[in-house]
Design a protein around this motif. Structure first.
Motif, PDB file in Angstrom:
ATOM      1  N   ASP A 280      12.153   1.985   0.590  1.00  0.00           N
ATOM      2  CA  ASP A 280      12.058   1.223  -0.619  1.00  0.00           C
ATOM      3  C   ASP A 280      11.362  -0.241  -0.571  1.00  0.00           C
ATOM      4  OD1 ASP A 280      12.767  -0.128  -3.170  1.00  0.00           O
ATOM      5  OD2 ASP A 280      14.802  -0.600  -2.410  1.00  0.00           O
ATOM      6  N   PHE A 281      10.296  -0.347  -1.697  1.00  0.00           N
ATOM      7  CA  PHE A 281       9.626  -1.625  -1.689  1.00  0.00           C
ATOM      8  C   PHE A 281      10.451  -2.626  -1.467  1.00  0.00           C
ATOM      9  CE2 PHE A 281       7.131  -4.806  -3.615  1.00  0.00           C
ATOM     10  CZ  PHE A 281       6.009  -5.107  -2.635  1.00  0.00           C
TER      11      PHE A 281
ATOM     12  N   ALA B 152      13.195  -3.306  -0.948  1.00  0.00           N
ATOM     13  CA  ALA B 152      14.246  -3.492   0.513  1.00  0.00           C
ATOM     14  C   ALA B 152      13.426  -3.669   1.581  1.00  0.00           C
ATOM     15  CB  ALA B 152      15.206  -2.384   0.564  1.00  0.00           C
ATOM     16  N   SER B 153      12.223  -3.334   1.598  1.00  0.00           N
ATOM     17  CA  SER B 153      11.495  -3.228   2.904  1.00  0.00           C
ATOM     18  C   SER B 153      11.275  -4.603   3.499  1.00  0.00           C
ATOM     19  CB  SER B 153       9.795  -3.070   2.412  1.00  0.00           C
ATOM     20  OG  SER B 153       9.044  -3.607   3.377  1.00  0.00           O
ATOM     21  N   GLU B 154      11.495  -4.893   4.706  1.00  0.00           N
ATOM     22  CA  GLU B 154      11.389  -6.025   5.804  1.00  0.00           C
ATOM     23  C   GLU B 154       9.959  -6.676   5.391  1.00  0.00           C
ATOM     24  OE1 GLU B 154      12.730  -8.840   8.719  1.00  0.00           O
ATOM     25  OE2 GLU B 154      13.393  -7.348   7.219  1.00  0.00           O
ATOM     26  N   ASN B 155       8.973  -5.820   5.665  1.00  0.00           N
ATOM     27  CA  ASN B 155       7.484  -6.480   5.417  1.00  0.00           C
ATOM     28  C   ASN B 155       7.581  -7.013   4.208  1.00  0.00           C
ATOM     29  OD1 ASN B 155       6.506  -5.710   7.921  1.00  0.00           O
ATOM     30  ND2 ASN B 155       5.392  -3.911   7.373  1.00  0.00           N
ATOM     31  N   HIS B 156       8.190  -6.409   3.085  1.00  0.00           N
ATOM     32  CA  HIS B 156       7.972  -7.038   1.879  1.00  0.00           C
ATOM     33  C   HIS B 156       8.721  -8.435   1.678  1.00  0.00           C
ATOM     34  CE1 HIS B 156       9.663  -7.497  -2.613  1.00  0.00           C
ATOM     35  NE2 HIS B 156       8.383  -7.786  -2.589  1.00  0.00           N
TER      36      HIS B 156
ATOM     37  N   LEU C 107       0.810  -1.150   0.090  1.00  0.00           N
ATOM     38  CA  LEU C 107      -0.137   0.035  -0.075  1.00  0.00           C
ATOM     39  C   LEU C 107       0.807   1.096  -0.070  1.00  0.00           C
ATOM     40  CD1 LEU C 107      -2.772  -0.981   2.764  1.00  0.00           C
ATOM     41  CD2 LEU C 107      -3.055  -0.759   0.129  1.00  0.00           C
ATOM     42  N   HIS C 108       1.799   1.386   1.119  1.00  0.00           N
ATOM     43  CA  HIS C 108       2.582   2.394   1.123  1.00  0.00           C
ATOM     44  C   HIS C 108       3.838   2.545   0.007  1.00  0.00           C
ATOM     45  CE1 HIS C 108       0.068   3.552   4.335  1.00  0.00           C
ATOM     46  NE2 HIS C 108       0.615   2.419   5.029  1.00  0.00           N
ATOM     47  N   ASN C 109       4.589   1.488   0.045  1.00  0.00           N
ATOM     48  CA  ASN C 109       5.883   1.648  -1.067  1.00  0.00           C
ATOM     49  C   ASN C 109       5.433   1.421  -2.201  1.00  0.00           C
ATOM     50  OD1 ASN C 109       7.082   2.404   1.527  1.00  0.00           O
ATOM     51  ND2 ASN C 109       7.625   0.188   1.955  1.00  0.00           N
ATOM     52  N   TYR C 110       4.647   0.488  -2.506  1.00  0.00           N
ATOM     53  CA  TYR C 110       4.543   0.087  -3.987  1.00  0.00           C
ATOM     54  C   TYR C 110       3.539   0.870  -4.532  1.00  0.00           C
ATOM     55  CZ  TYR C 110       4.578  -2.734  -8.335  1.00  0.00           C
ATOM     56  OH  TYR C 110       4.474  -3.045  -9.598  1.00  0.00           O
TER      57      TYR C 110
END
Ligand SMILES: Cc1cc2nc3c(=O)[nH]c(=O)nc-3n(C[C@H](O)[C@H](O)[C@H](O)COP(=O)(O)OP(=O)(O)OC[C@H]3O[C@@H](n4cnc5c(N)ncnc54)[C@H](O)[C@@H]3O)c2cc1C
Length: 535
Positions: free
Chosen positions: A521-522, A524-528, A76-79
């Motif tokens: 950064d999408f 690199a994101s831990e959640n991703h 939602l936020h990074n992509y």
């Protein structure tokens, strides 16, 4: 390659423009969550596209789907690029750190399945050996237990946030989310077409749609059609007649009764999954109340009986709609110039709350690999492979949850335990029995185990669920003394119990959304990373 200058440049600079592209006009049929997210991702990541959403308020959206997993937050936020503060203000999410399962063993037993299950900072083996559940395996499991979030009030009165060190997801009020996404779509320049599609003109020789016919006599033509029409599957199933592959041998639930109940101000930072006589109930905390639903099999309980059981179990509730669904997926999601995303392609009942994740995974692949020409079939091949594999893996994983649940001895659960087809995950369960957790076997064994099959949320997720449900296993030895594990547990507990409560933390985020610490950064994101599956 991933670290190379060329790779980083290619993925950071969004300089992939419209030159030489044949696919420029995209029609998305459906204005539910899948249609809105697909259209927004296409437009925001590829602004040169003309994107239209065709929908009709005469055909309501499904209106459920509120529990998410960490990658959805990053998506939602990074992509897509939705503002953290905007989303907080408009959708008023609560934070989910995992699932609390009232599941596994009879009586009051429950277990926490936190999102940091692969971090194992306290120790799953010690937790199982010394407490009989995975509830002491990680710091986040302790945060869940005490309804806390990883924020601390410092001596200077300032709040220190460690949200970036713990994966988390949102509980999203569906009505607020859809309204917010509609507004974002309009702002992004997405065209909204209000029409019921009654049929489609097809190409005489190929499996392709030429135009959509509206109920007021219009014809709508696009280069690419995305079918987000929900369970109706208007284009993929009705028009192109792509066969449906049912999951009914593995998953027996086919209906849900939605309801809400007062939470008395106690906003839990997790989704609950509670075993019921003929299925289970979800409980998703919102700011005002708990949004719930009883997922069950109509072969085992009527709507009235199910409602009686809900009242008996949870007391006073307000019943909302009853939703029927079918578990399964279509043979392919991408055929000719039609791609089905969301319920129009596939659905597995909502245990593990993964439908929005599946939508995100399909959308990212489509947008990143958008075909350049109408003859480029490579994206079709990639998407058909990924979507089928994802839904099949999810089916096996959910079926395993059911098959090992000994909480209740009722006709429904007896049949689930004895008859549910779990053949796609059974080889892993057999390996688990001989030495668990699987994720802590030797590197050589791990390589071999991964060849047997990687479960939907990876080996650590599989281990936590199997352990939590008390699936038969021989616990691996660590050689560590009990006291060392207890020391780690005590230290983590002391620290986590001094954190802010969930409702205190929500007030902090409302004031300062940066403390959620999700922007970045999408890739690199831990959640991703957590839910790129296949770990
Ligand atoms: C009981 C239940 C619980 C769930 N819980 C979760 C959860 O906790 N977490 C999660 O991630 N997911 C969950 N899901 C799944 C989630 O709800 C959906 O995946 C998500 O909402 C996407 O729905 P959709 O957009 O595909 O379909 P819908 O919301 O059904 O939207 C379909 C759209 O298509 C339009 N449409 C259809 N036909 C036509 C036509 N002929 N002409 C014009 N417009 C048309 C409709 O107007 C509507 O706008 C749950 C699902 C169920 C059934």
């Amino acid at each position: 390659m991933r670290e190379s200058a060329e790779y980083i440049c290619r993925h950071q600079n969004n300089n992939d423009g419209p030159e030489g592209r044949e696919i420029l006009d995209i029609g998305v049929l459906g204005g539910g969550t899948s249609g809105l997210l697909t259209a927004l991702a296409l437009k925001k990541r590829r602004p040169y596209l003309n994107v239209s959403i065709i929908q009709s308020k005469k055909i309501p959206i499904i209106g459920v789907g509120e529990s998410t997993v960490p990658m959805v937050v990053s998506f939602l936020h990074n992509y897509i690029g939705l503002g953290v503060g905007d989303l907080l203000k408009n959708v008023r999410p609560t934070i989910k750190q995992g699932v609390r399962y009232d599941w596994g063993k009879p009586g009051d037993y429950y277990f926490n399945a936190p999102f940091d299950w692969d971090v194992n900072d306290i120790g799953l083996i010690g937790s199982m050996r010394l407490t009989g559940s995975p509830n002491g395996a990680t710091s986040q499991a302790i945060l869940m237990e005490h309804h806390k979030l990883p924020l601390w009030l410092g001596p200077n009165g300032k709040v220190a946030s460690q949200m970036d060190r713990y994966r988390f997801a949102y509980h999203l009020d569906n009505a607020l989310l859809v309204t917010y996404l509609e507004q974002e779509a309009l702002t992004a320049g997405i065209e909204m077409v209000d029409a019921v599609i009654v049929s489609a003109d097809k190409h005489p020789q190929r499996d392709e749609i030429v135009a959509l016919q509206t109920d007021d006599g219009r014809k709508l033509s696009y280069d690419l059609f995305v079918d987000c029409s929900g369970f109706r599957s208007t284009l993929l199933n009705k028009e192109l007649e792509v066969p449906f592959i049912g999951f009914e041998k593995s998953l027996f639930s086919n209906r849900a009764i939605a309801f809400q109940r007062d939470h008395g101000g106690d906003i839990k930072p997790y989704t609950s999954a509670i075993t019921m006589d003929a299925g289970w109930s979800w409980m998703v905390p919102t700011r005002h109340n708990d949004h719930c639903g009883y997922v069950h099999s109509s072969d085992f309980i009527s709507v009235e009986e199910a409602k009686d059981e809900v009242v008996e179990r949870f007391g006073e509730v307000e019943f909302l709609n009853t939703v029927s669904f079918r578990n399964g997926r279509h043979e392919r999601c991408y055929v000719g110039n039609v791609i089905a995303i969301g319920n129009s392609y596939g659905f597995s009942e909502p245990l593990e709350a993964s439908a929005l994740l599946q939508i995100a995974r399909q959308v990212i692949l489509l947008v990143d690999e958008l075909p350049r020409t109408k003859h480029d079939r490579s994206t079709e091949q990639l998407m058909n492979g990924q979507a089928a594999d994802d839904w099949d893996k999810l089916k096996w994983f959910i079926a395993a949850h059911y098959q090992i649940n000994n909480k209740k001895q009722t006709p429904f659960w007896d049949v689930m335990r004895s008859e549910a087809d779990i053949s796609g995950i059974k080889p892993l369960m057999d390996l688990f029995r001989e030495g668990a957790p699987l994720s802590m076997r030797s590197p050589w064994a791990l390589e071999a185990i991964r060849k047997v099959g990687i479960p939907y949320y990876g080996l650590a997720g599989f281990d936590t669920i199997m352990m939590g449900c008390a699936a038969p296993h021989r616990l691996l030895a660590t050689g560590e003394s009990d006291e060392i594990w207890r020391q780690r547990y005590r230290m983590a507990s002391t620290f986590m119990m001094s954190a802010l409560s969930h409702d205190e933390a929500l007030a902090v985020f409302d004031e300062d959304p940066d403390l959620l610490m999700v922007a970045g950064d999408f890739n690199a994101s831990e959640n991703h990373r957590f839910t790129t599956l296949g770990q």
